[in-house]
Design an enzyme around this catalytic site. Sequence first.
Site, PDB file in Angstrom:
ATOM      1  N   LYS A 156     -16.888  13.880  16.150  1.00 43.05           N
ATOM      2  CA  LYS A 156     -16.481  14.730  15.037  1.00 43.05           C
ATOM      3  C   LYS A 156     -17.333  15.990  15.015  1.00 43.05           C
ATOM      4  O   LYS A 156     -18.428  16.025  15.559  1.00 43.05           O
ATOM      5  CB  LYS A 156     -16.604  13.973  13.715  1.00 43.05           C
ATOM      6  CG  LYS A 156     -15.585  12.854  13.552  1.00 43.05           C
ATOM      7  CD  LYS A 156     -15.657  12.239  12.174  1.00 43.05           C
ATOM      8  CE  LYS A 156     -14.546  11.218  11.971  1.00 43.05           C
ATOM      9  NZ  LYS A 156     -13.194  11.832  12.013  1.00 43.05           N
ATOM     10  N   LYS A 198      -5.254  -0.604  11.812  1.00 41.98           N
ATOM     11  CA  LYS A 198      -6.665  -0.846  12.091  1.00 41.98           C
ATOM     12  C   LYS A 198      -7.482  -0.435  10.864  1.00 41.98           C
ATOM     13  O   LYS A 198      -6.961   0.313  10.028  1.00 41.98           O
ATOM     14  CB  LYS A 198      -7.095  -0.079  13.345  1.00 41.98           C
ATOM     15  CG  LYS A 198      -7.331   1.423  13.148  1.00 41.98           C
ATOM     16  CD  LYS A 198      -7.836   2.038  14.433  1.00 41.98           C
ATOM     17  CE  LYS A 198      -8.195   3.497  14.260  1.00 41.98           C
ATOM     18  NZ  LYS A 198      -9.452   3.752  13.540  1.00 41.98           N
ATOM     19  N   GLY A 213       0.826  -1.205   0.000  1.00 41.50           N
ATOM     20  CA  GLY A 213       0.000   0.000   0.000  1.00 41.50           C
ATOM     21  C   GLY A 213       0.855   1.247   0.000  1.00 41.50           C
ATOM     22  O   GLY A 213       0.458   2.290   0.520  1.00 41.50           O
ATOM     23  N   LEU A 227      -1.623   7.100   3.563  1.00 40.31           N
ATOM     24  CA  LEU A 227      -0.905   6.889   4.820  1.00 40.31           C
ATOM     25  C   LEU A 227       0.602   6.832   4.589  1.00 40.31           C
ATOM     26  O   LEU A 227       1.381   7.434   5.339  1.00 40.31           O
ATOM     27  CB  LEU A 227      -1.378   5.601   5.496  1.00 40.31           C
ATOM     28  CG  LEU A 227      -0.648   5.231   6.787  1.00 40.31           C
ATOM     29  CD1 LEU A 227      -0.904   6.253   7.882  1.00 40.31           C
ATOM     30  CD2 LEU A 227      -1.073   3.829   7.262  1.00 40.31           C
ATOM     31  N   VAL A 231      -1.572  -8.636  -5.231  1.00 42.51           N
ATOM     32  CA  VAL A 231      -1.565  -9.381  -3.964  1.00 42.51           C
ATOM     33  C   VAL A 231      -2.162 -10.773  -4.100  1.00 42.51           C
ATOM     34  O   VAL A 231      -1.939 -11.634  -3.245  1.00 42.51           O
ATOM     35  CB  VAL A 231      -2.317  -8.603  -2.856  1.00 42.51           C
ATOM     36  CG1 VAL A 231      -1.613  -7.301  -2.543  1.00 42.51           C
ATOM     37  CG2 VAL A 231      -3.773  -8.370  -3.230  1.00 42.51           C
ATOM     38  N   HIS A 233      -8.817   3.274  20.395  1.00 44.37           N
ATOM     39  CA  HIS A 233      -8.102   4.383  21.030  1.00 44.37           C
ATOM     40  C   HIS A 233      -8.576   4.674  22.457  1.00 44.37           C
ATOM     41  O   HIS A 233      -7.777   4.763  23.393  1.00 44.37           O
ATOM     42  CB  HIS A 233      -8.251   5.658  20.196  1.00 44.37           C
ATOM     43  CG  HIS A 233      -7.806   5.518  18.779  1.00 44.37           C
ATOM     44  ND1 HIS A 233      -6.704   4.787  18.413  1.00 44.37           N
ATOM     45  CD2 HIS A 233      -8.310   6.033  17.627  1.00 44.37           C
ATOM     46  CE1 HIS A 233      -6.548   4.849  17.100  1.00 44.37           C
ATOM     47  NE2 HIS A 233      -7.513   5.586  16.598  1.00 44.37           N
ATOM     48  N   ASP A 236     -14.520   3.124  15.267  1.00 44.40           N
ATOM     49  CA  ASP A 236     -13.354   3.867  14.803  1.00 44.40           C
ATOM     50  C   ASP A 236     -12.537   4.427  15.959  1.00 44.40           C
ATOM     51  O   ASP A 236     -11.330   4.600  15.831  1.00 44.40           O
ATOM     52  CB  ASP A 236     -13.806   5.013  13.889  1.00 44.40           C
ATOM     53  CG  ASP A 236     -12.643   5.699  13.193  1.00 44.40           C
ATOM     54  OD1 ASP A 236     -11.804   4.995  12.600  1.00 44.40           O
ATOM     55  OD2 ASP A 236     -12.559   6.946  13.243  1.00 44.40           O
ATOM     56  N   ASP A 272      -1.708   1.122  16.952  1.00 53.29           N
ATOM     57  CA  ASP A 272      -2.700   2.095  17.412  1.00 53.29           C
ATOM     58  C   ASP A 272      -1.930   3.383  17.640  1.00 53.29           C
ATOM     59  O   ASP A 272      -1.196   3.499  18.619  1.00 53.29           O
ATOM     60  CB  ASP A 272      -3.364   1.620  18.713  1.00 53.29           C
ATOM     61  CG  ASP A 272      -4.475   2.557  19.190  1.00 53.29           C
ATOM     62  OD1 ASP A 272      -4.382   3.773  18.911  1.00 53.29           O
ATOM     63  OD2 ASP A 272      -5.431   2.091  19.835  1.00 53.29           O
ATOM     64  N   HIS A 273      -2.068   4.339  16.725  1.00 53.00           N
ATOM     65  CA  HIS A 273      -1.180   5.502  16.780  1.00 53.00           C
ATOM     66  C   HIS A 273      -1.386   6.340  18.040  1.00 53.00           C
ATOM     67  O   HIS A 273      -0.502   7.108  18.424  1.00 53.00           O
ATOM     68  CB  HIS A 273      -1.329   6.360  15.515  1.00 53.00           C
ATOM     69  CG  HIS A 273      -2.636   7.075  15.400  1.00 53.00           C
ATOM     70  ND1 HIS A 273      -3.726   6.519  14.782  1.00 53.00           N
ATOM     71  CD2 HIS A 273      -3.016   8.299  15.819  1.00 53.00           C
ATOM     72  CE1 HIS A 273      -4.737   7.370  14.821  1.00 53.00           C
ATOM     73  NE2 HIS A 273      -4.341   8.454  15.447  1.00 53.00           N
TER      74      HIS A 273
END
Length: 492
Positions: free
Chosen positions: A344, A152, A16, A21, A90, A244, A239, A181-182
Amino acid sequence: MDIEKQNIPCLITIFGATGDLSHRKLFPSLFHLFQQGNLNEHIAIIGIGRREWNNEKFREEIKTSITKHVKDTHRLDDFMTHVYYQPHDVNNLESYQQLLTLSERLDQEYQLEGNRLFYLAMAPEFFGTVTDSLKESGLTDTKGFTRLIIEKPFGTDLKSADLLNAQITRSFKEEEIFRIDHYLGKDMVQNIEILRFSNAMFEPLWNNKYISNIQVTSSETLGVEDRGGYYDKSGALKDMVQNHMLQIVSLLAMEPPISLESDDIRNEKVKALRSIRQIKPSEVRNYFVRGQYDKGIINGEAVPKYRDEENVDAESNTPTFVAAKVMIDNFRWAGVPFYIRTGKRMKEKEIRVVVEFKEVPMNLYYKRDQHLDSNLLVINIQPNEGIELHLNARKYVEGIDTEPVKLSYALTAQDKMNTVDAYEGLIYDCLKGDATNFTHWEELKATWSYVDVIDQYWRDHPAPFPNYQAGSNGPVKSELLLTRDNLHWWDF
């Protein structure tokens, strides 16, 4: 976060690599590690994508992205000589054989000692296919280490996550899998452990005898932007909450580990997550509040409601806001609510933890006509990283009236220059084999089993959306979640 230099030879293969990203986070992070000397000449990076590019075209694209996202481009040309590209299908085993040939050549050329890191920055439906093919082609059969980083979402519920994990563990052992998990890479999130376990003034008070409640807020002013197609299938519950938010709760609630080894820390996090009180469908309304944003004003500009966003169902029942009262049924936390909220199109962009301490019993300074402010420990994770301690002090030279005072520490501009992006630190941790700040399968099982009940109940009972205006602090019911306990959200 200071990264101690520890050069580790490795071939990093990014699936990717032509995606957003990779351009925004992964290659700028790898370049900065190289620039700072944490990666040296014994490193090679292969970008994998569907586009029929060659090395020169790919390097040109990556160089442009790094220049856009990194101010100091010293050593960029040197870094680019370590970057390669391979067009890849792939689903075609022949593509993996070509990748194996290239990998073995680069291993010899850069003296990489057979160490291989595979980063899957791609749609989750390809994870199992890729990992099976990596093993079948011999790419994981090497004299060095093999490690896998996965983005994720990891599944859409416990059943799908379990199936995906079974696929991946056919080719990689659990200790070789790094589920990223940032949030766990953020400096102030990692500081939670330091605050708790290295300060004698906090750990003795870190229990239900002294703490009234803990609040975790993660809000943003942005909408779904160009992620409508993905977001409408997940929403704030999957999400944000499932990963998180509950990860932060686990760090706040865990018992002191017997050591700072990753296994010992993660074992305590798993225990904390397993101690979360499971909610019955009939109880969801008592513990959870959902919302979806309406049109409104953000930073002086009119913004559309969620249902009018691109690639979003016009009758969508997907929540863009979730608030919850999380109870942890163990000896330390019995009776202490952990309130979480995320949304959001909120009023402010911030990630913050507030620990509210109980009032002193029979406080001599308390009067019926005088309000005594709570003692608070505030951990500001973003955007103004720092720590605040809210105390009461004497208000006048004469008399005994009190006023709240704030003791604070904030990262200076110089401090921020020395910090790293969350991805940078996490990639380097993976290279070192340090899984502390990654998600273990047992953690995922615990969070999915908790969230699945709420998700199913909401699917079965559509909400009267939209129910909060863009630019607000969310639906009114999120306030009632706390007022029922004679508490309130701390908004500063």
